[in-house]
Write a protein that holds these residues in place. Structure first.
Motif, PDB file in Angstrom:
ATOM      1  N   ARG A   1      46.352  38.093  30.729  1.00  0.00           N
ATOM      2  CA  ARG A   1      45.249  39.267  30.903  1.00  0.00           C
ATOM      3  C   ARG A   1      44.031  38.417  30.131  1.00  0.00           C
TER       4      ARG A   1
ATOM      5  N   ILE B   1      42.169  44.528  41.084  1.00  0.00           N
ATOM      6  CA  ILE B   1      42.208  44.300  39.715  1.00  0.00           C
ATOM      7  C   ILE B   1      43.421  45.050  39.175  1.00  0.00           C
TER       8      ILE B   1
ATOM      9  N   VAL C   1      36.163  34.023  44.718  1.00  0.00           N
ATOM     10  CA  VAL C   1      37.397  33.748  44.274  1.00  0.00           C
ATOM     11  C   VAL C   1      38.027  32.590  44.609  1.00  0.00           C
TER      12      VAL C   1
ATOM     13  N   GLU D   1      43.940  31.940  35.702  1.00  0.00           N
ATOM     14  CA  GLU D   1      43.498  32.461  34.483  1.00  0.00           C
ATOM     15  C   GLU D   1      42.114  32.192  33.959  1.00  0.00           C
TER      16      GLU D   1
ATOM     17  N   SER E   1      38.465  40.062  33.065  1.00  0.00           N
ATOM     18  CA  SER E   1      39.762  39.904  33.640  1.00  0.00           C
ATOM     19  C   SER E   1      39.787  38.684  33.829  1.00  0.00           C
ATOM     20  N   ALA E   2      41.327  38.319  34.129  1.00  0.00           N
ATOM     21  CA  ALA E   2      41.938  36.675  34.216  1.00  0.00           C
ATOM     22  C   ALA E   2      42.340  36.830  35.745  1.00  0.00           C
ATOM     23  N   TYR E   3      41.808  35.814  36.409  1.00  0.00           N
ATOM     24  CA  TYR E   3      42.463  35.588  37.767  1.00  0.00           C
ATOM     25  C   TYR E   3      43.615  35.400  37.703  1.00  0.00           C
ATOM     26  N   ASN E   4      44.626  35.830  38.552  1.00  0.00           N
ATOM     27  CA  ASN E   4      45.971  35.499  38.786  1.00  0.00           C
ATOM     28  C   ASN E   4      46.200  34.728  39.998  1.00  0.00           C
TER      29      ASN E   4
ATOM     30  N   ARG F   1      44.823  38.112  42.663  1.00  0.00           N
ATOM     31  CA  ARG F   1      44.130  39.152  42.156  1.00  0.00           C
ATOM     32  C   ARG F   1      43.728  38.920  40.560  1.00  0.00           C
ATOM     33  N   PHE F   2      43.088  39.985  40.219  1.00  0.00           N
ATOM     34  CA  PHE F   2      42.538  39.863  38.643  1.00  0.00           C
ATOM     35  C   PHE F   2      43.500  40.808  37.723  1.00  0.00           C
ATOM     36  N   TRP F   3      43.771  40.275  36.623  1.00  0.00           N
ATOM     37  CA  TRP F   3      44.607  41.265  35.644  1.00  0.00           C
ATOM     38  C   TRP F   3      43.421  41.602  34.616  1.00  0.00           C
TER      39      TRP F   3
END
Ligand SMILES: [Zn+2]
Length: 473
Positions: free
Chosen positions: A369, A426, A442, A448, A459-462, A467-469
């Protein structure tokens, strides 16, 4: 001494404190910030009205407005003179040898971050060695994947582990240690039923096994290893013989009366299989390791206070120098239960997607996250070496953590626009998915990468999920 930009400084400290405490600043916290800036105690009376007036003014603001104001004023506070770290440790001039010792019953969570971090930080500060030992001498309490998870998580969280090791690789060392205690007449093999012994101990009475000769104890010790003709599981254990100096069975603390050191357990062990049946209990293996690895300072959870006393008794038998020991209170959440066993069940039932499920307080969920390891450092520094448990709600805990984290990520976060509805996703902390549109590309993001969506949050990118967390506001 006059302080430059005093009003800006007061406002900055008031905002900082208000943001950390749900919008309510505390004049004491502002004062302690000002003392760091050089405010004399004699000047308190003069500045107090200004402090109160400013606290009153900012209390009208929303948290978001406070944050914006604080971002503008932060430069007026000198980070340099804020409390720079944990209190000094005595006898640390030549470096320190410390340890963090989780059991592999599950992966690391925010409780581990709180108890392990001070030791890691002290070793960073003074130099020395930081051991991470995995306490896996209870075959009944091992979650095998934790063997791999704990070192990975500790590497990320602390980054300065000198050596990882598993206690189950040292069973023969503990056997020798136990036998040495027996030879010194400081331990004996007890065949009493647990309930019978408990009753005797309660009444400060000795059990009949206590007065066996050393020779007989060595003979019985050898029988513990013999599955065919010796003792069965549960029918014999090794007990410490609390010295008469410490009151023996009369010791005022029942926990100190001839406590157990070694037992027989025929359960197959995930790492050692059926190689061993005689297993040390934690007071023996911990005392043995702390002595052998020459620990200088130990910081451990407060619930180990009695164990620390037991281990000190074992140290005394061998005249080993006793490490300096400090105890930490825990976070006591009013509304969050951290249980490895129950989480394990819920993962198996599909109620959580895994240990890194966004709803969970485990380290890798928080990392995904966008929480930084340094934010946990700041949490530990703020807690200091307090023995008092901190009763806290989940919301307040995360507000504190997020405030520290924001300072760490705000400059490196990629700024992006935020609009409701769109193709970007998100994942929110309640595991719902928010659809948005934004100007962010993106395809240029790495795993991250942290993005700040204006008027929404960090938010951190996964990368694997594309998608973002969500992290925090
Ligand atoms: Zn007995």
């Amino acid at each position: 001494m006059t302080i430059e930009n005093l009003n800006e400084k007061i406002k900055a400290y008031a905002l900082k404190n208000a943001i950390a405490y749900k919008g309510k600043a505390n004049s004491g916290a502002v004062l302690s910030g000002l003392f760091n800036e050089g405010l004399e105690k004699s000047a308190v009376k003069d500045v107090m009205p200004t402090i109160q007036q400013i606290i009153q003014e900012i209390s009208e603001l929303s948290l978001e407005e406070m944050q914006k104001e604080y971002d503008k004023l932060e430069e007026f506070t000198s980070h340099r003179v804020e409390r720079e770290g944990l209190p000094e440790l005595p006898d640390s001039e030549n470096g320190v040898i410390m340890r963090f010792s989780p059991s592999p019953s599950g992966p690391l969570h925010l409780g581990h971050a709180a108890t392990g971090m001070p030791s890691s930080l002290y070793v960073k500060k003074y130099g020395g060695k930081f051991y991470l030992r995995i306490e896996d001498t209870n075959p009944d309490n091992i979650y095998e994947p934790a063997y791999k998870m704990i070192p990975e998580q500790a590497e990320w969280l602390f980054g300065n582990v000198y050596k990882y090791y598993y206690q189950s690789d040292r069973i023969e060392v503990y056997h020798k240690f136990a036998l040495d205690l027996i030879k010194k007449d400081a331990a004996y093999v007890c065949e009493c039923e647990a309930g019978v012994f408990r009753e005797l101990a309660k009444n400060k009475e000795e059990c009949p096994c206590r007065n066996k000769s050393v020779e007989k104890n060595i003979e019985d010790w050898n029988k513990m290893f013999d599955k065919e003709n010796g003792f069965e599981e549960g029918s014999a254990i090794v007990r410490f013989k609390t010295s008469s100096e410490d009151g023996g069975m009369q010791n005022s603390n029942p926990a100190m009366r001839d406590f157990p050191l070694v037992r027989i357990n025929d359960t197959e062990h995930p790492r050692q299989g059926t190689k061993y049946r005689v297993w040390p209990l934690m007071n023996l293996s911990v005392a043995c390791d702390d002595a052998e690895f020459k620990l200088t300072h130990i910081i451990r959870a407060k619930e180990h206070m009695d164990n620390a006393k037991r281990q000190a008794m074992i140290f005394k038998v061998f005249d080993y120098p006793l490490p300096q020991t400090f105890f930490l209170g825990r976070y006591k959440f009013t509304d969050l239960e951290i249980s490895c066993s129950r989480t394990k069940e819920k993962i198996a039932d599909g109620k959580f997607t895994g240990w890194d499920d966004i709803r969970l307080p485990f380290i890798f969920a928080l990392k995904k996250r966008g929480y930084q390891a340094a934010a946990f450092e700041k949490m530990a520094i703020e807690r200091g070496l307090s023995e008092v448990d901190k009763v806290i709600s989940q919301e307040d805990y995360f507000q504190l953590l997020s405030n520290f984290n924001r300072d760490l990520i705000k400059d490196k976060a990629i700024k992006a626009t935020f609009e409701e509805d769109g193709d970007l996703e998100i994942l929110m902390p309640d595991s719902t998915i928010k659809k948005i549109s934004s100007d962010i590309d993106v395809s240029k993001l790495k795993d991250e990468s942290i993005v700040y969506f204006e008027d929404f949050g960090y938010s951190a990118y996964n990368e694997s999920e594309k998608r973002f967390w969500f992290g925090h506001k």
